[in-house]
Structure formats: structure tokens, C-alpha cells
Motif scaffolding. Structure first.
Motif, PDB file in Angstrom:
ATOM      1  N   UNK A 123      -7.458  36.229  22.830  1.00 45.88           N
ATOM      2  CA  UNK A 123      -6.475  36.003  21.781  1.00 45.88           C
ATOM      3  C   UNK A 123      -6.896  34.875  20.854  1.00 45.88           C
ATOM      4  N   UNK A 124      -7.447  33.809  21.386  1.00 46.31           N
ATOM      5  CA  UNK A 124      -7.868  32.696  20.537  1.00 46.31           C
ATOM      6  C   UNK A 124      -9.024  33.116  19.629  1.00 46.31           C
ATOM      7  N   UNK A 125      -9.989  33.878  20.187  1.00 50.11           N
ATOM      8  CA  UNK A 125     -11.094  34.333  19.347  1.00 50.11           C
ATOM      9  C   UNK A 125     -10.607  35.277  18.251  1.00 50.11           C
ATOM     10  N   UNK A 126      -9.664  36.118  18.590  1.00 55.47           N
ATOM     11  CA  UNK A 126      -9.127  37.035  17.580  1.00 55.47           C
ATOM     12  C   UNK A 126      -8.399  36.272  16.475  1.00 55.47           C
ATOM     13  N   UNK A 127      -7.676  35.223  16.861  1.00 54.67           N
ATOM     14  CA  UNK A 127      -6.963  34.428  15.856  1.00 54.67           C
ATOM     15  C   UNK A 127      -7.950  33.704  14.954  1.00 54.67           C
ATOM     16  N   UNK A 128      -9.029  33.203  15.506  1.00 59.49           N
ATOM     17  CA  UNK A 128     -10.039  32.531  14.693  1.00 59.49           C
ATOM     18  C   UNK A 128     -10.683  33.510  13.719  1.00 59.49           C
ATOM     19  N   UNK A 129     -10.922  34.710  14.170  1.00 60.46           N
ATOM     20  CA  UNK A 129     -11.521  35.710  13.298  1.00 60.46           C
ATOM     21  C   UNK A 129     -10.592  36.009  12.124  1.00 60.46           C
ATOM     22  N   UNK A 130      -9.303  36.140  12.413  1.00 62.54           N
ATOM     23  CA  UNK A 130      -8.349  36.402  11.337  1.00 62.54           C
ATOM     24  C   UNK A 130      -8.297  35.234  10.352  1.00 62.54           C
ATOM     25  N   UNK A 131      -8.325  34.015  10.831  1.00 62.68           N
ATOM     26  CA  UNK A 131      -8.283  32.857   9.950  1.00 62.68           C
ATOM     27  C   UNK A 131      -9.511  32.782   9.056  1.00 62.68           C
ATOM     28  N   UNK A 132     -10.671  33.043   9.615  1.00 60.04           N
ATOM     29  CA  UNK A 132     -11.887  32.977   8.802  1.00 60.04           C
ATOM     30  C   UNK A 132     -11.904  34.114   7.791  1.00 60.04           C
ATOM     31  N   UNK A 133     -11.447  35.271   8.182  1.00 59.04           N
ATOM     32  CA  UNK A 133     -11.381  36.376   7.230  1.00 59.04           C
ATOM     33  C   UNK A 133     -10.473  36.028   6.048  1.00 59.04           C
ATOM     34  N   UNK A 134      -9.380  35.340   6.339  1.00 57.92           N
ATOM     35  CA  UNK A 134      -8.472  34.926   5.251  1.00 57.92           C
ATOM     36  C   UNK A 134      -9.153  33.918   4.341  1.00 57.92           C
ATOM     37  N   UNK A 135      -9.906  32.978   4.912  1.00 59.44           N
ATOM     38  CA  UNK A 135     -10.617  31.992   4.091  1.00 59.44           C
ATOM     39  C   UNK A 135     -11.674  32.664   3.216  1.00 59.44           C
ATOM     40  N   UNK A 136     -12.346  33.648   3.759  1.00 51.05           N
ATOM     41  CA  UNK A 136     -13.353  34.358   2.975  1.00 51.05           C
ATOM     42  C   UNK A 136     -12.701  35.100   1.816  1.00 51.05           C
ATOM     43  N   UNK A 137     -11.541  35.683   2.082  1.00 46.38           N
ATOM     44  CA  UNK A 137     -10.832  36.392   1.002  1.00 46.38           C
ATOM     45  C   UNK A 137     -10.399  35.419  -0.090  1.00 46.38           C
ATOM     46  N   UNK A 138      -9.917  34.224   0.310  1.00 46.77           N
ATOM     47  CA  UNK A 138      -9.484  33.233  -0.681  1.00 46.77           C
ATOM     48  C   UNK A 138     -10.658  32.765  -1.520  1.00 46.77           C
ATOM     49  N   UNK A 139     -11.785  32.467  -0.860  1.00 49.81           N
ATOM     50  CA  UNK A 139     -12.968  32.018  -1.591  1.00 49.81           C
ATOM     51  C   UNK A 139     -13.500  33.111  -2.511  1.00 49.81           C
TER      52      UNK A 139
END
Length: 413
Positions: A123-139
Motif C-alpha cells: 500500500x505504501x509503494x502504491x501511494x508513492x507511485x500515485x504521488x509521483x505520477x501526480x507530480x509528473x502530471x503537474x510538471x
């Protein structure tokens, strides 16, 4: 007139006792003479027999220990002790931290390469993946905005260049338009770099998420489980072991050979070994490798091992054994015999019958002893092969019989 016969004096005259009259001794009887004569004859007979036996030489069999030269198979070996281990095995560990959610295998299970054997709570790894994907979308969105601004800045700089040529705008305005364009180009480069960094982090987190599903790196048998379901695994400092998989179809024997014996070994030589549980069964193999340096001991047990072994230098010899029937188990102790020389149906004699010059004493048919030089071949602790100098059936002397009661002699007529 006095009489002529004197009176007999009384028995006691003046207190003196008179001795009785002398009588002749009685003559010996005829039986006594016969007894003395018989004893003398027996005595002479015994003395004569003993004298006769004393001049008879004892037989060779009563003086020497002998053995016949026989034929049998013989082999010269170097003995050593080894540990049986799978030739191919792998320790499967957790590459990410988390709670061990589920184990899909048990000890003894057969697995194929790529099969899922355990799962870690991801679950923690999945949450980190979602957070980084969001940062990539913002950038990415910011980059698109900057690129649109750059396009306007480039057109604005071109207009100012045209107007400056006709002195329609000041030089300062033209330089300001070029500055705005260059700033946007630099910001776009920085945004692209941040996006590449975030994409690398995203790849790492997705890989960690994939590592949460532990798969078998090779086909084989699960030989041990080092973790339990529900256990928390911390991979930040060391890789925690979960299980071990081994290919048990081929086993490798790690043999410790002393420095005095390792010089007698060569790669490719035949050997055989037994196990403690099956001393009646022989496994045959060929020496694969002699490691060039002694095995380094574990530092935790180095002092204890040095005390027990007396600082004996041991080299490691390796050989492989097929194990299709599963008769060999990991961790078994093997008593190994490296065959340095062997002969079939060879003439053999006891080693104790040889002297330092390779000579033996042969008891010949006429009772005489001959010293003979022999050539030897393969040798064990007790037997030696004879390649020349003796024939089968000849008797050789191995020792002198211990002193004791005299041997029975046969007196021939």
C-alpha cells in the motif's frame, strides 16, 4: 662242690638296665626289589624320550606367522570428510520494506521460475507511485504553459528586432523582449530536467511495487523458509531472507582435504563416498575442482575452529553427484575416498610383511626361508599390491609367534 653252670643274673643289678641281646636284621622281600626295578625303568624311559625330543628341530609353522599370497581387487585412496550441498541454489529476499502479507509456498514445494512465492503489503509503494505520477502530471502542465509563453516571447522578440531596425522602438525594449525569451527557454529546460527526475523516481517506485510480489528466480525445491506471514521486513539496511530455493537433482560435495593430502589429488580423478545413514551404499563421481586457497573461516567461529583443528590447513575439493532419486539431502556428511591408484585381481600381501627395502621373507616348501625383493603398486593401510617378485599361493612370513607353551611336535617313524 660248686656246680659248673653260673646262675643267670637278675634283670636289674644295682640299678643298671642291661641292653637286650643282638639279633640279625630281617632280609628284604622279593616284592620290594621288583618295585625299585620298575621305577628305575620308567625313569630311564622318560629321560630318554625327553633327550630324543630335545634333539628334534621344531617345525616352521610353530615358529612363524605366515600368510599366503592371494589375488583380490585393491585401491589406494585418500580419505576426507565433506558436506553435501545443492549445486545450484538461491536465497530469495525482500527488496522492499513492509509486512509479509502472504507466503504461497511451503518447505518441500516444487516451484517454477517466475512463480509468485510471497507478497509484501504494497500500500505504501502504491501511494508513492500515485504521488509521483501526480507530480509528473503537474510538471508536464507547467512545461506546456512555459512552452506557450516561449512561443509568444520568440514572436515578440522578432517584432522588436524588426522595429528596432527602423528605430520604431528603443534598444532597451528590444533587449527586454530577448531577455524574456531567454528566461522562458531556461525555465523550460529546468522543467524538463525535473520531469526526467520525477520519471526516474516513478520508475523506481513502480519497480519497488513490483518487488512487493516476490517471484522465484529459478526452478527448484523450496528447502527453507526464513520468514513468517505477518512479519515486518526492513530492507533499508540489509536484505531480509524470505526463503531458499535449490535444485536438488544435482548435489555438490564440499570436501575438506589436509595440506598433506591435497598434493595427491588431481582434477578428473575417480572417487567414491558414503554417508552416515547409508554406509553400505557407494556413490561414484569425478573430482571437478580443487580450490587454490584454503576456505576462509567464519570470524565468529574462527578462534574455536582453530583450537579444535589444531591450526590444520584445509583445502576444498568439489565434485558433483546426480541425485535423481533424492537419496542425498542438503547438509549430509560424506566420507570421501579419492582413488589415487587401483588394480583388479592383483596379487596382494600384508604391508606388515614388507621391510624398508621392499623385501619379504618367503617360507619355501623345504622349510627354508628366502629373502626376496618385490615390486609394489597400489597400497592401503593393510595391504599392498605386488607387481613382481612373488607368485600366488606362496607363503610369506609376517612375524614370529609369541613365546608360550611349546608347540606340539609330530614325531615321524
Amino acid at each position: 662242690m660248686p656246680t659248673m653252670n653260673a646262675p643267670v643274673p637278675p634283670d636289674d643289678v644295682d640299678g643298671v638296665t642291661l641292653l637286650p641281646a643282638w639279633t640279625a636284621p630281617a632280609r628284604r622281600t622279593r616284592g620290594s626289589r621288583r618295585l625299585v626295578l620298575g621305577v628305575s625303568v620308567v625313569t630311564l624311559a622318560v629321560l630318554g624320550t625327553l633327550a630324543f625330543m630335545g634333539f628334534r628341530a621344531p617345525s616352521p609353522d610353530s615358529l612363524y606367522e605366515t600368510v599366503a599370497v592371494t589375488r583380490q581387487d585393491i585401491e589406494s585412496t585418500v580419505a576426507a570428510t565433506g558436506k553435501i550441498q545443492p549445486r545450484a541454489y538461491v536465497d530469495v529476499g525482500a527488496q522492499v520494506s513492509g509486512q509479509l502479507k502472504r507466503l504461497h509456498v511451503a518447505v518441500g514445494d516444487e516451484v517454477t521460475a517466475g512463480a509468485v512465492v510471497a507478497e509484501i503489503d504494497a500500500e505504501m509503494q502504491a501511494a508513492k507511485v500515485e504521488g509521483i505520477e501526480a507530480d509528473v502530471a503537474r510538471l508536464t502542465a507547467e512545461l506546456a504553459e512555459q512552452e506557450a509563453g516561449l512561443a509568444f516571447a520568440k514572436r515578440n522578440a522578432e517584432r522588436h528586432l524588426t522595429l528596432s531596425q527602423s528605430s520604431a522602438v528603443s534598444k532597451v525594449a528590444f533587449e527586454t523582449a530577448e531577455r524574456d525569451r531567454d528566461i522562458l527557454i531556461a525555465r523550460i529546460d529546468a522543467s524538463k530536467a525535473r520531469i526526467r527526475q520525477m520519471q526516474a523516481d516513478l520508475h523506481a517506485q513502480k519497480t519497488a511495487l513490483r518487488f512487493a510480489r516476490i517471484t522465484a528466480p529459478m526452478a527448484g525445491t523450496v528447502v527453507s523458509l526464513d520468514a513468517k506471514e505477518g512479519q515486518t521486513l526492513n530492507a533499508n539496511y540489509d536484505t531480509p531472507l524470505v526463503l531458499q530455493i535449490a535444485d536438488l537433482d544435482t548435489m555438490t560435495v564440499w570436501t575438506d582435504v589436509s595440506e598433506a593430502d591435497v598434493v595427491k589429488l588431481r582434477e578428473g580423478m575417480p572417487l567414491w563416498f558414503t554417508t552416515l545413514g547409508r554406509p553400505d551404499r557407494k556413490w561414484h563421481a569425478t573430482l571437478r575442482q580443487i580450490q587454490p586457497a584454503p576456505r576462509r573461516p567464519d570470524k565468529k567461529v574462527e578462534a574455536k575452529a582453530a583450537t579444535q583443528s589444531g591450526n590444520v590447513v584445509l583445502y576444498t575439493a568439489l565434485f558433483d553427484v546426480p541425485n535423481k532419486d533424492g537419496g542425498l539431502k542438503a547438509g549430509m556428511t560424506a566420507q570421501v575416498f579419492f582413488v589415487t591408484a587401483a588394480a583388479q585381481n592383483a596379487l596382494v600381501i600384508p604391508v606388515s610383511s614388507l621391510n624398508e627395502k621392499s623385501e619379504v621373507r618367503v617360507l619355501q616348501g623345504d622349510g627354508t626361508i628366502a629373502v626376496r625383493k618385490v615390486e609394489t603398486g597400489a597400497r592401503t593401510r593393510f595391504l599392498s599390491e605386488v607387481t613382481s617378485g612373488l607368485a600366488g599361493g606362496e607363503r610369506i612370513i609376517t612375524g614370529v609367534k609369541a613365546s608360550g607353551p611349546p608347540a606340539k611336535l609330530r614325531v615321524e617313524s
